[in-house]
Write an enzyme that holds these catalytic residues in place. Sequence first.
Site, PDB file in Angstrom:
ATOM      1  N   HIS A 102       0.768  -1.217   0.138  1.00  0.00           N
ATOM      2  CA  HIS A 102      -0.131   0.063   0.208  1.00  0.00           C
ATOM      3  C   HIS A 102       0.833   1.268   0.027  1.00  0.00           C
ATOM      4  CE1 HIS A 102       0.942   0.023   4.227  1.00  0.00           C
ATOM      5  NE2 HIS A 102       0.776   1.315   4.253  1.00  0.00           N
TER       6      HIS A 102
HETATM    7  C1  UD1 Z   1      -2.115   5.298   6.076  1.00  0.00           C
HETATM    8  C2  UD1 Z   1      -0.628   6.044   6.574  1.00  0.00           C
HETATM    9  C3  UD1 Z   1       0.310   4.874   6.520  1.00  0.00           C
HETATM   10  C4  UD1 Z   1      -0.374   3.362   7.225  1.00  0.00           C
HETATM   11  C5  UD1 Z   1      -1.838   3.192   6.505  1.00  0.00           C
HETATM   12  C6  UD1 Z   1      -1.916   1.834   6.721  1.00  0.00           C
HETATM   13  C7  UD1 Z   1      -0.083   8.246   6.773  1.00  0.00           C
HETATM   14  C8  UD1 Z   1       0.546   9.346   5.952  1.00  0.00           C
HETATM   15  N1  UD1 Z   1      -0.383   7.195   5.951  1.00  0.00           N
HETATM   16  O1  UD1 Z   1      -1.751   5.491   4.721  1.00  0.00           O
HETATM   17  O2  UD1 Z   1       1.255   5.073   7.274  1.00  0.00           O
HETATM   18  O3  UD1 Z   1       0.777   2.522   6.798  1.00  0.00           O
HETATM   19  O4  UD1 Z   1      -2.476   4.356   6.497  1.00  0.00           O
HETATM   20  O5  UD1 Z   1      -3.202   1.566   5.862  1.00  0.00           O
HETATM   21  O6  UD1 Z   1      -0.683   8.584   7.603  1.00  0.00           O
HETATM   22  N2  UD1 Z   1      -9.256   4.965   1.804  1.00  0.00           N
HETATM   23  C9  UD1 Z   1     -10.374   4.479   1.829  1.00  0.00           C
HETATM   24  N3  UD1 Z   1     -11.172   3.896   2.967  1.00  0.00           N
HETATM   25  C10 UD1 Z   1     -10.532   4.227   4.249  1.00  0.00           C
HETATM   26  C11 UD1 Z   1      -9.330   4.933   4.373  1.00  0.00           C
HETATM   27  C12 UD1 Z   1      -8.565   5.279   2.869  1.00  0.00           C
HETATM   28  O7  UD1 Z   1     -11.106   4.277   0.721  1.00  0.00           O
HETATM   29  O8  UD1 Z   1     -11.157   3.905   5.131  1.00  0.00           O
HETATM   30  C13 UD1 Z   1      -8.553   5.456   0.328  1.00  0.00           C
HETATM   31  C14 UD1 Z   1      -8.872   6.730   0.064  1.00  0.00           C
HETATM   32  O9  UD1 Z   1      -8.837   6.814  -1.174  1.00  0.00           O
HETATM   33  C15 UD1 Z   1      -7.707   7.473   0.489  1.00  0.00           C
HETATM   34  C16 UD1 Z   1      -6.533   6.461   0.546  1.00  0.00           C
HETATM   35  O10 UD1 Z   1      -7.192   5.226   0.695  1.00  0.00           O
HETATM   36  O11 UD1 Z   1      -7.364   8.727  -0.069  1.00  0.00           O
HETATM   37  C17 UD1 Z   1      -5.353   6.744   1.034  1.00  0.00           C
HETATM   38  O12 UD1 Z   1      -5.859   6.928   2.590  1.00  0.00           O
HETATM   39  P1  UD1 Z   1      -4.856   7.525   3.644  1.00  0.00           P
HETATM   40  O13 UD1 Z   1      -5.442   7.346   5.024  1.00  0.00           O
HETATM   41  O14 UD1 Z   1      -4.529   9.045   3.133  1.00  0.00           O
HETATM   42  O15 UD1 Z   1      -3.166   6.813   3.507  1.00  0.00           O
HETATM   43  P2  UD1 Z   1      -3.292   5.109   3.712  1.00  0.00           P
HETATM   44  O16 UD1 Z   1      -2.357   4.857   2.319  1.00  0.00           O
HETATM   45  O17 UD1 Z   1      -4.201   4.339   4.170  1.00  0.00           O
END
Ligand code: UD1
Length: 363
Positions: A207
């Site tokens: 991821h």
């Molecule tokens: C975040 C953390 C990362 C951790 C990871 C675990 C930061 C900078 N990154 O990354 O360190 O390893 O979580 O998962 O804080 N999304 C969904 N549903 C959700 C959450 C996210 O669809 O419940 C999608 C959205 O399109 C979002 C993307 O995932 O834009 C990224 O989510 P985000 O929380 O920004 O970062 P992660 O890649 O999950």
Amino acid sequence: MKKIISVVGARPNFMKVAPLHKAFQNYSDTIEHIICHTGQHYDEKMSKIFFEDLELPKPDYYLGVGSGSHAEQTAKVMIEFEKILIDEKPDLIIVVGDVNSTIACSLTAAKLHIKVAHVEAGLRSGDMKMPEEINRILTDSISDYLFVTEKSGLNNLEHEGVDSEKVFLTGNVMIDSLVNYLPKADSSSIHADMNISKGEYVLVTLHRPSNVDILEQAIKLKDLLNTIAEERKIIFPMHPRTLQNWRNFNLIDMLNSNIIITEPIGYIDFLSLTKNAELILTDSGGIQEESTYLGVQCITLRTSTERPITVEVGTNQLLGNDLGKAQDAALNVLNGQLKKGQIPELWDGNSAKRIADIISEKI
Ligand code: UD1
């Protein structure tokens, strides 16, 4: 009565705060422990299922911040968290790990002169392109109590000039959850449900933006997985960010049919998949540690790790620089060439208790 607010935001936070919450129940006469969920992760499979699996109570506060750019997400958490701090006036806040919610809440508290404890302090990948590395350095620099999981963390903080009186080697709270829930994981039905045999599959999670957001790298990883899938079944629970990007890149249809893609999987079932994997390929931080504790072979598809003890004493191999090497190493493991490993010091299931004991004395 003292008041502590612990913050959770994203998936890797829940299994760290659950044992802390339990440990503070021993101090319920003197400490009120409040949980605030920022809502950085919000999907049922990324958040709610973990509260159920880890027997966490419904959070006292839910900020509902959701996704956004780094600045948007961090700023939204700060604005909402500040209101709670002003209202509740806690004696201490606890942040865990390195996600955007970690830095957002610690920064908000520090500016209001509220003490901050950082659990999983001192880890450094040395790679400032990782948003998590920025979050770690900044959070540590404004924390009053720094609880460290492995010796490299002590060295990093000393090197950065952090007062050693603030720093405590207390072990790994995520391993507390693992130890606690392993018996439950052993009775999970996930292998039967997925029609797979224990010890005969490769588990994959990817991821990190550096792996899944860039087309050329995603293609290389798809090729690597397709080669390994000729030897073994692959189970690949997909993070929403990976699914979204790999769909846009049209990579999903190009994966070998021996690769089973699933939605994100809850804590107990995933622990069972981890424990019984023949090999794990990952770019996660936590899975490097869980596989080391369980003695499961792990290949980390990154160029650096902030958890070097998993390579030095554990079963982890860091091979993201050269995917050809990663492929050779994976095939070697599947041919029985295993890396021996040991469990790091203080990863014993009692870390949260150590932390609660120290905090109860200090506040
Ligand atoms: C975040 C953390 C990362 C951790 C990871 C675990 C930061 C900078 N990154 O990354 O360190 O390893 O979580 O998962 O804080 N999304 C969904 N549903 C959700 C959450 C996210 O669809 O419940 C999608 C959205 O399109 C979002 C993307 O995932 O834009 C990224 O989510 P985000 O929380 O920004 O970062 P992660 O890649 O999950």
